[in-house]
Write a protein that holds these residues in place. Structure first.
Motif, PDB file in Angstrom:
ATOM      1  N   THR A   1       0.844  -1.190   0.000  1.00 40.04           N
ATOM      2  CA  THR A   1       0.000   0.000   0.000  1.00 40.04           C
ATOM      3  C   THR A   1       0.881   1.241   0.000  1.00 40.04           C
ATOM      4  O   THR A   1       1.818   1.334   0.798  1.00 40.04           O
ATOM      5  N   VAL A   2       0.588   2.177  -0.892  1.00 37.40           N
ATOM      6  CA  VAL A   2       1.349   3.428  -0.923  1.00 37.40           C
ATOM      7  C   VAL A   2       1.171   4.133   0.422  1.00 37.40           C
ATOM      8  O   VAL A   2       0.056   4.438   0.839  1.00 37.40           O
ATOM      9  N   ALA A   3       2.304   4.362   1.101  1.00 39.20           N
ATOM     10  CA  ALA A   3       2.265   4.931   2.446  1.00 39.20           C
ATOM     11  C   ALA A   3       2.843   6.331   2.509  1.00 39.20           C
ATOM     12  O   ALA A   3       2.695   7.017   3.518  1.00 39.20           O
TER      13      ALA A   3
ATOM     14  N   GLU B   1       3.396  11.018 -10.091  1.00 46.70           N
ATOM     15  CA  GLU B   1       2.390  12.038 -10.399  1.00 46.70           C
ATOM     16  C   GLU B   1       0.959  11.526 -10.232  1.00 46.70           C
ATOM     17  O   GLU B   1       0.082  12.247  -9.786  1.00 46.70           O
ATOM     18  N   TYR B   2       0.708  10.292 -10.601  1.00 44.75           N
ATOM     19  CA  TYR B   2      -0.651   9.748 -10.558  1.00 44.75           C
ATOM     20  C   TYR B   2      -0.905   8.840  -9.363  1.00 44.75           C
ATOM     21  O   TYR B   2      -1.947   8.212  -9.274  1.00 44.75           O
ATOM     22  N   MET B   3       0.047   8.777  -8.453  1.00 45.12           N
ATOM     23  CA  MET B   3      -0.101   7.942  -7.264  1.00 45.12           C
ATOM     24  C   MET B   3      -0.848   8.696  -6.173  1.00 45.12           C
ATOM     25  O   MET B   3      -0.786   9.910  -6.091  1.00 45.12           O
ATOM     26  N   GLN B   4      -1.529   7.932  -5.361  1.00 46.42           N
ATOM     27  CA  GLN B   4      -2.205   8.500  -4.203  1.00 46.42           C
ATOM     28  C   GLN B   4      -1.981   7.577  -3.017  1.00 46.42           C
ATOM     29  O   GLN B   4      -1.762   6.376  -3.187  1.00 46.42           O
ATOM     30  N   LEU B   5      -2.037   8.154  -1.824  1.00 46.42           N
ATOM     31  CA  LEU B   5      -1.920   7.349  -0.615  1.00 46.42           C
ATOM     32  C   LEU B   5      -2.995   6.275  -0.614  1.00 46.42           C
ATOM     33  O   LEU B   5      -4.110   6.499  -1.094  1.00 46.42           O
ATOM     34  N   ASP B   6      -2.656   5.118  -0.097  1.00 52.36           N
ATOM     35  CA  ASP B   6      -3.542   3.957   0.049  1.00 52.36           C
ATOM     36  C   ASP B   6      -3.821   3.211  -1.246  1.00 52.36           C
ATOM     37  O   ASP B   6      -4.597   2.267  -1.243  1.00 52.36           O
ATOM     38  N   HIS B   7      -3.190   3.608  -2.378  1.00 54.39           N
ATOM     39  CA  HIS B   7      -3.309   2.799  -3.591  1.00 54.39           C
ATOM     40  C   HIS B   7      -2.626   1.455  -3.337  1.00 54.39           C
ATOM     41  O   HIS B   7      -1.612   1.386  -2.647  1.00 54.39           O
TER      42      HIS B   7
END
Length: 81
Positions: free
Chosen positions: A4-6, A31-37
């Motif tokens: 999970t992206v932290a 650029e297109y990442m978000q937390l919790d992805h």
């Protein structure tokens, strides 16, 4: 392996991903990442990996520089200038 992206540092194109083994730190297009992805792929590798963002359905390249890090080390790598 899933994670999970932290954490994301857009200024330096860095991210940390939380896995069952600790944190993976890498450099790439965030650029297109978000937390919790949710991310899948070889998150315990040293070098360039093609990973998949299961949340968005996109593949992306990440240069993995460290894995199995504790939270403090991962945050230091993420935020170093």
């Amino acid at each position: 392996m899933k994670g999970t992206v932290a954490g994301i540092n857009e200024r330096f194109s860095r991210m940390i991903i939380l896995t069952d083994s600790g944190y993976t730190f890498g450099i790439g297009n965030v650029e297109y990442m978000q937390l919790d992805h949710i991310i899948t792929g070889d998150l315990r590798s040293s070098g360039t990996e093609l990973l998949t963002n299961l949340t968005s359905g996109d593949d992306f390249v990440l240069d993995i520089e460290a894995y199995d890090c504790d939270k403090e080390s991962a945050l230091m790598l993420l935020n170093q200038a």
